[in-house]
Scaffold this motif. Structure first.
Motif, short mmCIF file in Angstrom:
data_model
loop_
_atom_site.label_atom_id
_atom_site.label_comp_id
_atom_site.label_asym_id
_atom_site.label_seq_id
_atom_site.Cartn_x
_atom_site.Cartn_y
_atom_site.Cartn_z
N MET A 1 -74.08 -26.16 20.38
CA MET A 1 -73.61 -26.65 21.68
C MET A 1 -74.66 -26.40 22.77
SD MET A 1 -70.02 -25.84 23.63
CE MET A 1 -69.07 -26.60 22.32
N GLN A 2 -75.37 -25.26 22.65
CA GLN A 2 -76.40 -24.95 23.64
C GLN A 2 -77.53 -25.96 23.61
OE1 GLN A 2 -77.71 -20.91 23.31
NE2 GLN A 2 -75.67 -20.05 23.64
N ASN A 3 -77.80 -26.52 22.40
CA ASN A 3 -78.86 -27.52 22.29
C ASN A 3 -78.51 -28.80 23.02
OD1 ASN A 3 -80.32 -25.75 20.66
ND2 ASN A 3 -79.41 -26.53 18.76
N LYS A 4 -77.22 -29.01 23.28
CA LYS A 4 -76.78 -30.22 23.96
C LYS A 4 -76.74 -30.05 25.48
CE LYS A 4 -73.95 -31.96 20.14
NZ LYS A 4 -72.60 -32.41 19.72
N LEU A 5 -77.14 -28.88 25.99
CA LEU A 5 -77.11 -28.64 27.43
C LEU A 5 -77.89 -29.69 28.22
CD1 LEU A 5 -76.32 -26.95 29.89
CD2 LEU A 5 -78.26 -25.44 29.40
N PRO A 6 -79.14 -30.04 27.81
CA PRO A 6 -79.84 -31.10 28.57
C PRO A 6 -79.07 -32.42 28.63
CG PRO A 6 -81.36 -29.95 27.11
CD PRO A 6 -79.98 -29.48 26.74
N LEU A 7 -78.40 -32.77 27.53
CA LEU A 7 -77.61 -34.01 27.51
C LEU A 7 -76.44 -33.91 28.49
CD1 LEU A 7 -76.88 -36.77 26.31
CD2 LEU A 7 -75.62 -35.56 24.50
N TYR A 8 -75.75 -32.76 28.48
CA TYR A 8 -74.64 -32.56 29.42
C TYR A 8 -75.12 -32.66 30.87
CZ TYR A 8 -72.16 -30.74 25.33
OH TYR A 8 -71.56 -30.58 24.10
N LEU A 9 -76.27 -32.06 31.14
CA LEU A 9 -76.80 -32.08 32.51
C LEU A 9 -77.17 -33.50 32.94
CD1 LEU A 9 -79.07 -28.88 32.59
CD2 LEU A 9 -77.00 -29.30 33.93
N ILE A 10 -77.81 -34.25 32.03
CA ILE A 10 -78.21 -35.62 32.36
C ILE A 10 -76.98 -36.49 32.65
CG2 ILE A 10 -79.25 -37.73 31.44
CD1 ILE A 10 -81.23 -35.93 29.93
N LEU A 11 -75.95 -36.38 31.80
CA LEU A 11 -74.74 -37.17 32.00
C LEU A 11 -74.03 -36.80 33.29
CD1 LEU A 11 -73.28 -37.23 28.36
CD2 LEU A 11 -74.46 -39.07 29.57
N SER A 12 -73.95 -35.49 33.58
CA SER A 12 -73.28 -35.07 34.80
C SER A 12 -74.07 -35.48 36.04
CB SER A 12 -73.07 -33.55 34.78
OG SER A 12 -74.29 -32.85 34.63
N LEU A 13 -75.39 -35.45 35.98
CA LEU A 13 -76.22 -35.89 37.10
C LEU A 13 -76.07 -37.40 37.34
CD1 LEU A 13 -79.46 -33.77 36.55
CD2 LEU A 13 -77.89 -33.61 38.48
#
Length: 344
Positions: A1-13
């Motif tokens: 799940m931690q590896n998906k942090l950049p993806l989560y940040l991009i989608l939320s931005l």
């Protein structure tokens, strides 16, 4: 799940950017040019294709307000997340601990009694006096709550909340006295502070907020793994090599700085630091390595949404944003209390 942090940040931005564009078009005033591309191109090229009224509403009213909502929502959310990690309790937010009330109290004293204080300080500090006093109020309250509720590295939740209640009650009492002795203009400013609003946004204020938040985030956002370790207990975290005392001092000072600056510019906006971490914790458990950076974005989304609703729900007037966040936060506070009842 931690590896998906950049993806989560991009989608939320991307969600935040979309919301900002939608918010730009929401309001009583209708732009002559309806296309975002035309407006953006006209601003960049400065070719006179945008009327003076459009430019004024865009650059001096709506954009500064949107930016301030993004900055303050992010700062309040990260402050709440850091305090919850430090105290290891979901109820440890700036509002419930009385930190917001402490900052508001010192800001109110400056509004009403500032005319008597300013002659004794250099004129160069007059502009930043309100922000400085709000920071001092937040810092003193944070230190008081921490000292009273923490013994041998363990936090007494009951003492923590009662200290926050006491500080808030004292703040309301002094605020009532200040309202009683204030003049008409001062009373209007005090009302603004009590209800909370980003309607006073300007590029100068946004610049100050951006500098303060950037400096604080440079220190606080990488603390996710340290907060995860502190959830095990301070002694266990120290055995893992975490400098617990240094991190706690950084959180105390930097959250007080952010809260004080936000209160100085937008007044009392409650429960943002409670709502966002709670929702993220439901999704990502108590993994602060993910929650901390995401709270910076979702705090902005929450407050920008609340501000957009506040100025479009009853045009041409607006509902104070602090009222809306309180309506959203109070039910979540009750839910947390009910869920925590089994472990108390």
């Amino acid at each position: 799940m931690q590896n998906k942090l950049p993806l989560y940040l991009i989608l939320s931005l991307l969600l935040l950017a979309l919301l900002a564009v939608v918010s730009l078009y929401m309001g009583v005033y209708i732009f002559e040019k309806h296309s975002f591309t035309e407006i953006f191109s006209g601003l960049i090229n400065n070719d006179g294709s945008i009327s003076d009224s459009d430019r004024f509403v865009l650059m001096d009213l709506r954009l500064p307000r949107i930016v301030m909502a993004i900055l303050i929502g992010s700062a309040l959310s990260v402050s709440g997340t850091c305090l919850q990690g430090m105290f290891r309790n979901p109820l440890a937010t700036p509002d419930l601990l009385g930190i917001t009330a402490g900052a508001s109290l010192f800001a109110a004293v400056t509004i009403v009694l500032g005319v008597y204080i300013k002659p004794y300080i250099p004129e160069v500090f007059h502009f930043s006096l309100l922000s400085f006093m709000a920071f001092i109020g937040a810092l003193l309250t944070m230190l008081l709550v921490y000292r009273m509720s923490t013994t041998n590295g363990k936090t007494n939740v009951v003492v923590m909340l009662l200290t926050g209640v006491a500080v808030t009650a004292l703040g309301f009492a002094v605020m009532g006295l200040l309202i009683y002795i204030s003049k008409e203009e001062q009373l209007r400013d005090l009302t603004f502070w009590n209800l909370g609003s980003v309607s006073g946004a300007s590029w100068t204020k946004n610049g100050i907020l951006a500098v303060v938040i950037t400096v604080c985030y440079f220190v606080l956002l990488p603390k996710g793994k340290a907060l995860n370790a502190m959830m095990l207990g301070e002694k266990d975290a120290e055995h893992l090599g975490i400098p617990v005392e240094r991190i706690k001092k950084q959180i105390v000072i930097l959250t007080a700085l952010m809260i004080g600056t936000c209160v100085a510019f937008a007044g009392t906006i409650s429960f943002v630091g409670l709502i966002v971490p709670y929702i993220l914790r439901l999704i990502f458990r108590s993994n602060y390595h993910i929650i901390l950076p995401l709270s910076a974005v979702f705090g902005s989304i929450l407050l920008l949404t609340a501000d957009t609703i506040s100025r479009t729900m009853a045009p041409p007037s607006e509902i104070p944003i602090g009222i809306l966040t309180a309506f959203m936060g109070a039910p979540i506070f009750i839910i947390i209390l009910i869920r925590s009842r089994k472990t108390m």
